[in-house]
Each structure stands twice: as structure tokens, then as C-alpha cells.
Write an enzyme that holds these catalytic residues in place. Structure first.
Site, PDB file in Angstrom:
ATOM      1  N   PRO A   1      19.061 -18.678 -16.106  1.00 30.56           N
ATOM      2  CA  PRO A   1      18.627 -17.758 -17.171  1.00 30.56           C
ATOM      3  C   PRO A   1      18.774 -18.312 -18.588  1.00 30.56           C
ATOM      4  O   PRO A   1      19.579 -17.813 -19.386  1.00 30.56           O
ATOM      5  CB  PRO A   1      19.528 -16.543 -16.941  1.00 30.56           C
ATOM      6  CG  PRO A   1      20.791 -17.127 -16.393  1.00 30.56           C
ATOM      7  CD  PRO A   1      20.362 -18.279 -15.525  1.00 30.56           C
ATOM      8  N   CYS A   2      17.969 -19.293 -18.936  1.00 31.29           N
ATOM      9  CA  CYS A   2      18.006 -19.810 -20.299  1.00 31.29           C
ATOM     10  C   CYS A   2      17.528 -18.774 -21.310  1.00 31.29           C
ATOM     11  O   CYS A   2      17.796 -18.908 -22.514  1.00 31.29           O
ATOM     12  CB  CYS A   2      17.200 -21.102 -20.415  1.00 31.29           C
ATOM     13  SG  CYS A   2      15.509 -21.004 -19.812  1.00 31.29           S
ATOM     14  N   HIS A   3      16.842 -17.715 -20.833  1.00 37.76           N
ATOM     15  CA  HIS A   3      16.407 -16.657 -21.746  1.00 37.76           C
ATOM     16  C   HIS A   3      17.588 -15.872 -22.303  1.00 37.76           C
ATOM     17  O   HIS A   3      17.436 -15.141 -23.282  1.00 37.76           O
ATOM     18  CB  HIS A   3      15.429 -15.707 -21.038  1.00 37.76           C
ATOM     19  CG  HIS A   3      16.000 -15.016 -19.838  1.00 37.76           C
ATOM     20  ND1 HIS A   3      16.055 -15.610 -18.594  1.00 37.76           N
ATOM     21  CD2 HIS A   3      16.550 -13.782 -19.683  1.00 37.76           C
ATOM     22  CE1 HIS A   3      16.605 -14.775 -17.722  1.00 37.76           C
ATOM     23  NE2 HIS A   3      16.925 -13.653 -18.369  1.00 37.76           N
TER      24      HIS A   3
END
Length: 282
Positions: A250-252
Site C-alpha cells: 500500500p504505497c498509497h
């Protein structure tokens, strides 16, 4: 909660309009826009918009605006952050989604990456997701990439193929849809195997991303402090930007140190939508 009866095809179809509405509400929530104004931002009738927004986000437009206002009132002034971004940054921690809790990841050798994929065979395909059409890259060891097909399917695939230009590729959209169903509508606790092709440093950062709970956010500096030192923030940013598996890694959930939504490989609009989707499900 986002209902299981809401199919991937339906949520993918609705993504662009809902993302536009989320952007409109994020920029105008302080004036408490009415349902008609929010519906116009999505190009829908008020009745249809209310139904579609509630299905996609998991709460009504009115409750979503209220959540933004509540979170901002609690934290924005103390943090000195942009009000919208601070609203996402505060108070949204909660139980992780099933697929976040049970992800299994397998590192592959740096030599595989150095050979630019020579000798590797991938299956790729396109399937709907809550965030638009998704492009999947699948190796015998597991999922190697998950991207989004912007501006079109071929461009999405070329973005992934550029990582391993010497590999062999075969297309199978049916297999991609099976992976989409497994990832975006999880029904059991089976692990999702990820075949991570990257340097040891990149994989270390990607593992740190897996530790961020769904609905929560962190900063590049905080990730750097976890894996090394705060001085490595730029190197962490580069590794986050190279993340090949959107959503699952989850780089978001990583924001700038001031709490702002920063650049995202698949678009800030999509990043905002992902955070809203997770916040509603937490």
C-alpha cells in the site's frame, strides 16, 4: 462497508465518476455542498449519485463530508497540514482488510532482476477493479505486478513490461479476473503470494509498507526511520515509487511529511479514492 453484491465490473465502471466526486467534496467540504452539487460533479442525477456513491464509498455523501469535517477539526490545526489531507491522516486506523492481514510475500533473487527478466515467463491480463481497469502480471511464484490501465490497456501493460523487457509474456484476461476477485472481493483467509522482483533495499521498504494498517497513513520519513534512518527519506521515496504491486503493497498510504497527498504513479485522484475506500471499510 462496500457490499459484496457490488461487482468488480460495476465498481470499475463507477470509479472515474466517484473519484471526481471525491475530489469535489475534498475541495469543497467546508461549504457543505448539497447533494445536487455533488451529483453534478459526477455527471449523475442526485438520486443515482446517492446510490452509486454510497455503494462505492460505503457511506453517503453527507456522512463522508461529515467525516472530513470531524477529522479536520480534531487534527488539522495541530498538524499544520492541508485540511483535506489532514482529515485522511487522522483517526482512520483500524482493523486491516483480510488480504492485508494474510499477504504472503516471497523474495526472488536480485540476479533475476539484473537479467532484465531473461528466462522468466509471465502471464498478464486485464480485469476490472474498484479503481478502474487493473493490469496484472503473474509469475509461477505469485503476483509480480498490479497496475492500472491509464491511459489505456496497452499503455498499462507497457509500463509493467518495461521492468522486465527480456521476459516472455502471454495474455490471459480470465486468469487476471480470478486474481482480481481474489484480491478485491476476498472471501477467505488464503494467503496471496507475491513474487517481489527488486533489490534487497526495495524489498525492505516494500515490507515496511505492508505493516501500515488499512485506513492509516504514514510519511516517507517515518518509513525511513523504520528501515534505516530519517536521512534516507529520498531513498525510501524512490523505493516506494518503484513498488510494482499497487493496493496490496500500500504505497498509497504514504504521505508527505506535512500530510499532503503527493504524487502517485497511478494518479493522485486514484490515491485519494483508495484512502477513502479504506477509511469507509475500517
Amino acid at each position: 462497508m462496500n457490499t459484496m453484491s457490488y461487482t468488480l465490473d460495476e465498481s470499475s465502471r463507477d470509479f472515474d465518476r466517484i473519484a471526481d466526486a471525491l475530489e469535489f467534496l475534498g475541495e469543497n467540504w467546508q461549504s457543505h455542498p448539497d447533494l445536487d452539487a455533488a451529483a453534478r460533479s459526477a455527471g449523475l442525477s442526485p438520486h443515482h449519485f446517492q446510490r452509486v456513491f454510497t455503494r462505492w464509498v460505503g457511506m453517503s455523501p453527507k456522512k463522508y463530508v461529515g467525516a472530513l469535517a470531524h477529522q479536520a477539526a480534531r487534527s488539522a490545526l495541530d498538524d499544520g497540514a492541508n485540511l483535506l489531507d489532514a482529515a485522511f491522516d487522522a483517526g482512520l486506523s483500524g482493523p486491516g482488510r483480510l488480504h492485508d492481514l494474510f499477504i504472503a510475500h516471497e523474495a526472488v533473487t536480485p540476479g533475476d532482476a539484473k537479467r532484465r527478466g531473461a528466462g522468466l515467463s509471465f502471464v498478464w491480463g486485464v480485469a476490472p477493479s474498484p479503481f478502474g481497469d487493473a493490469v496484472f502480471l503473474i509469475s509461477p511464484r505469485g503476483l509480480s505486478a498490479l497496475a492500472f490501465a491509464d491511459p489505456d490497456v496497452e499503455a498499462g501493460f507497457e509500463d509493467l513490461r518495461s521492468r522486465y523487457p527480456a521476459a516472455d509474456y502471454a495474455r490471459d484476461d480470465d486468469l487476471a479476473r480470478q486474481w482480481a476477485e481474489r484480491i478485491f472481493t476476498p472471501r477467505d483467509s488464503d494467503p496471496i503470494p507475491l513474487a517481489l522482483y527488486g533489490t534487497p533495499w526495495q524489498r525492505q521498504v516494500w515490507r515496511a509498507l505492508l505493516d501500515i494498517p488499512a485506513g492509516a497513513t504514514t510519511s516517507y520519513k517515518a518509513i525511513a526511520e523504520t528501515v534505516c534512518t530519517a536521512k534516507a527519506s529520498r531513498a525510501v521515496g524512490a523505493a516506494v515509487g518503484a513498488n510494482p504491486i499497487s493496493w496490496l503493497i500500500p504505497c498509497h498510504r504514504v504521505l508527505a511529511s506535512n500530510g499532503r497527498l503527493t504524487g502517485y504513479h497511478w494518479g493522485v485522484k486514484r490515491k485519494r479514492a483508495m484512502l477513502a475506500y479504506e477509511a469507509a471499510a475500517s
